[in-house]
Design an enzyme around this catalytic site. Structure first.
Site, PDB file in Angstrom:
ATOM      1  N   THR A   1      12.180  -7.471 -10.299  1.00  0.00           N
ATOM      2  CA  THR A   1      11.763  -8.854 -10.561  1.00  0.00           C
ATOM      3  C   THR A   1      10.436  -9.145  -9.864  1.00  0.00           C
ATOM      4  O   THR A   1      10.249  -8.794  -8.700  1.00  0.00           O
ATOM      5  CB  THR A   1      12.860  -9.823 -10.054  1.00  0.00           C
TER       6      THR A   1
ATOM      7  N   SER B   1      -3.263  -3.486  -0.733  1.00  0.00           N
ATOM      8  CA  SER B   1      -2.166  -4.184  -0.067  1.00  0.00           C
ATOM      9  C   SER B   1      -2.627  -5.562   0.372  1.00  0.00           C
ATOM     10  O   SER B   1      -3.636  -5.695   1.070  1.00  0.00           O
ATOM     11  CB  SER B   1      -1.753  -3.356   1.152  1.00  0.00           C
ATOM     12  N   ALA B   2      -1.876  -6.603  -0.025  1.00  0.00           N
ATOM     13  CA  ALA B   2      -2.329  -7.984   0.206  1.00  0.00           C
ATOM     14  C   ALA B   2      -2.481  -8.340   1.682  1.00  0.00           C
ATOM     15  O   ALA B   2      -3.398  -9.073   2.063  1.00  0.00           O
ATOM     16  CB  ALA B   2      -1.346  -8.950  -0.458  1.00  0.00           C
ATOM     17  N   HIS B   3      -1.583  -7.818   2.535  1.00  0.00           N
ATOM     18  CA  HIS B   3      -1.622  -8.292   3.926  1.00  0.00           C
ATOM     19  C   HIS B   3      -2.824  -7.789   4.708  1.00  0.00           C
ATOM     20  O   HIS B   3      -3.064  -8.209   5.836  1.00  0.00           O
ATOM     21  CB  HIS B   3      -0.306  -7.984   4.659  1.00  0.00           C
TER      22      HIS B   3
ATOM     23  N   GLN C   1      -7.720  -0.506   3.097  1.00  0.00           N
ATOM     24  CA  GLN C   1      -8.564  -1.117   4.128  1.00  0.00           C
ATOM     25  C   GLN C   1      -9.856  -1.706   3.552  1.00  0.00           C
ATOM     26  O   GLN C   1     -10.582  -2.396   4.259  1.00  0.00           O
ATOM     27  CB  GLN C   1      -8.927  -0.081   5.214  1.00  0.00           C
TER      28      GLN C   1
ATOM     29  N   GLY D   1       0.808  -1.219   0.000  1.00  0.00           N
ATOM     30  CA  GLY D   1       0.000   0.000   0.000  1.00  0.00           C
ATOM     31  C   GLY D   1       0.840   1.266   0.000  1.00  0.00           C
ATOM     32  O   GLY D   1       0.527   2.233  -0.708  1.00  0.00           O
TER      33      GLY D   1
ATOM     34  N   CYS E   1       1.114   2.301  12.217  1.00  0.00           N
ATOM     35  CA  CYS E   1       2.258   3.155  11.897  1.00  0.00           C
ATOM     36  C   CYS E   1       2.372   4.304  12.881  1.00  0.00           C
ATOM     37  O   CYS E   1       3.426   4.873  13.067  1.00  0.00           O
ATOM     38  CB  CYS E   1       2.108   3.721  10.496  1.00  0.00           C
TER      39      CYS E   1
ATOM     40  N   ASN F   1      -8.317   3.796   8.088  1.00  0.00           N
ATOM     41  CA  ASN F   1      -7.693   2.678   8.803  1.00  0.00           C
ATOM     42  C   ASN F   1      -7.887   2.749  10.309  1.00  0.00           C
ATOM     43  O   ASN F   1      -7.740   1.747  10.994  1.00  0.00           O
ATOM     44  CB  ASN F   1      -6.200   2.616   8.480  1.00  0.00           C
TER      45      ASN F   1
END
Ligand code: PLP
Length: 400
Positions: free
Chosen positions: A264, A226-228, A206, A89, A349, A178
């Site tokens: 990559t 964001s995947a997590h 979110q 993110g 954060c 968030n």
């Protein structure tokens, strides 16, 4: 010569190892989906070929990345070529804000006072280093940026510009906050942005995987994810970039991601992200019902406490942000931690700098409550029993 095995820190001190952990901080991160883990492993162990190489050993990783791009695109009603893989993110937000338009143009960004620091600090960077004007808009007491506020700000800004001067404008407003979970009126805001000649970006970190998102219907130009945050792995995300939207690359190097984002491909991360997103989208309604049931149960169990609930009625399922009178959020967090319950005072954060969150300030929580703010965010893996234990722990912590 054999190198000594690297010793990573133990996750818990020995005495605590057996303690049961109740995880209720799903806005900070989520547990990896088992299926996502299973599909990732082969790409870490055996199918490790570089997805950009032409030989046959790289065919499977290459096809997997392409398939993942399709799955992700279809989850938000985008085209596969509109999905750009990133490291998460923060990178997606930075890219949208630092990269929009063409270099050398006069730029103005409109954003809200409650954005994540990935957006706010990127805007600050653009103001200080990129000569960009940044207009930060206030939200109401529920954390909503009212469309009328954006409209007025854009009208004033353009009436103050010299006639015939040209600028590129961006409106960046988060999909869901968030800290307090409030869901912003993205479709209306995007419409106003476009009517005033601006691009529209939304930080949907979110929201993706938790509430339905259709980029065509919302008419957004860029969207960060964001995947997590949706039971995928950490360190991978994507930026949706509507076909034809002008953007400069943030990371220069090879020609991956259509020459716009070098590096990559993180094949395992990308396939894990697509699998987790697909699973969450397929179970979205059931997850919502389950999580909302837990949320209501928790709220009913803490009714005796003197608190204000923050955020809007339209919020991300499971977000419970409350400000407790005369308390201190940090102290509550640490006492809950001693009882094995993970909660937060706000955004993960922000919790290091111990300052009153900019979100809590922006929505005007009264001072006698503001310092006692905590955030409990329930997820699909939480259970009724856990909710009973969280409520019990909170009532005990606050009665001391
Ligand atoms: N935007 C929002 C709204 C977030 O909640 C977060 C993470 O907390 C981010 C951006 C940053 O995402 P990441 O952790 O993938 O860098």
């Amino acid at each position: 010569m054999f190198l000594a095995r690297i010793q990573f820190p133990m996750s818990n001190i020995i005495g605590e190892r057996m303690k049961r952990i109740i995880y209720a901080d799903n806005a900070a991160t989520t547990k990896l989906d088992n299926e996502a883990f299973d599909v990732m492993t082969p790409y870490l162990l055996n199918e490790y070929g570089n997805a950009s190489q032409p030989y046959s050993f790289s065919r499977k990783p290459k096809m997997t990345v392409a398939e993942a791009r399709k799955i992700i695109a279809s989850a938000i009603n985008a085209l596969p070529e509109e999905i750009y893989f990133t490291s998460g993110g923060t990178e997606s937000d930075n890219w949208a804000i630092k990269g929009f338009g063409t270099p050398g143009e006069v730029k103005t960004i409109f954003t809200s006072a409650i954005e994540h620091h990935a957006v706010l600090n990127a805007c600050n960077h653009q103001k200080e280093n990129g000569g960009c004007s940044v207009i930060i808009l206030p939200v109401d007491g529920f954390g909503i940026l009212q469309p009328s506020v954006l409209k007025e700000a854009m009208t004033i800004e353009s009436s103050n510009r010299p006639i015939a001067s040209y600028e590129t404008k961006l409106v960046s407003v988060m999909f869901a906050n968030n800290e307090i979970g409030s869901i912003e009126p993205i479709k209306e805001l995007a419409k106003i942005a476009h009517e005033n000649g601006a691009l529209f970006h939304t930080d949907a970190v979110q929201a993706v995987g938790h509430i339905p998102i259709d980029v065509q219907d919302l008419d957004v130009d860029m969207l960060s994810a964001s995947a997590h945050k949706f039971n995928g792995p950490k360190g991978v995300g994507f930026l949706y970039l509507r076909k034809g939207t002008k953007i400069q690359s943030l990371i220069d190097g090879g020609s991956q991601e259509n020459g716009l984002r070098a590096g990559t491909e993180n094949t395992a991360g990308i396939v894990g992200m697509a699998t987790a997103l697909k699973a969450n989208c397929e179970q979205m309604l059931a997850n919502k019902e389950h999580i909302e049931h837990l949320e209501n149960k928790l709220i009913s169990k803490i009714s005796e406490l003197d608190y204000i609930r923050n955020g809007s009625k339209q919020h991300i399922p499971g977000n419970i942000n409350i400000s407790i009178k005369g308390e201190n959020g940090e102290r509550i967090l640490h006492r809950m931690d001693l009882k094995g319950v993970c909660i937060s005072t706000g955004s993960a954060c922000d919790s290091k700098n111990m300052q009153l969150s900019h979100v809590i300030k922006a929505i005007g929580v009264p001072t006698e409550y503001a310092e006692g703010t905590i955030r409990i965010t329930l997820g699909k893996y939480n259970t009724e029993e856990e909710v009973d234990l969280i409520a019990e722990a909170l009532v005990q912590v606050l009665s001391k």
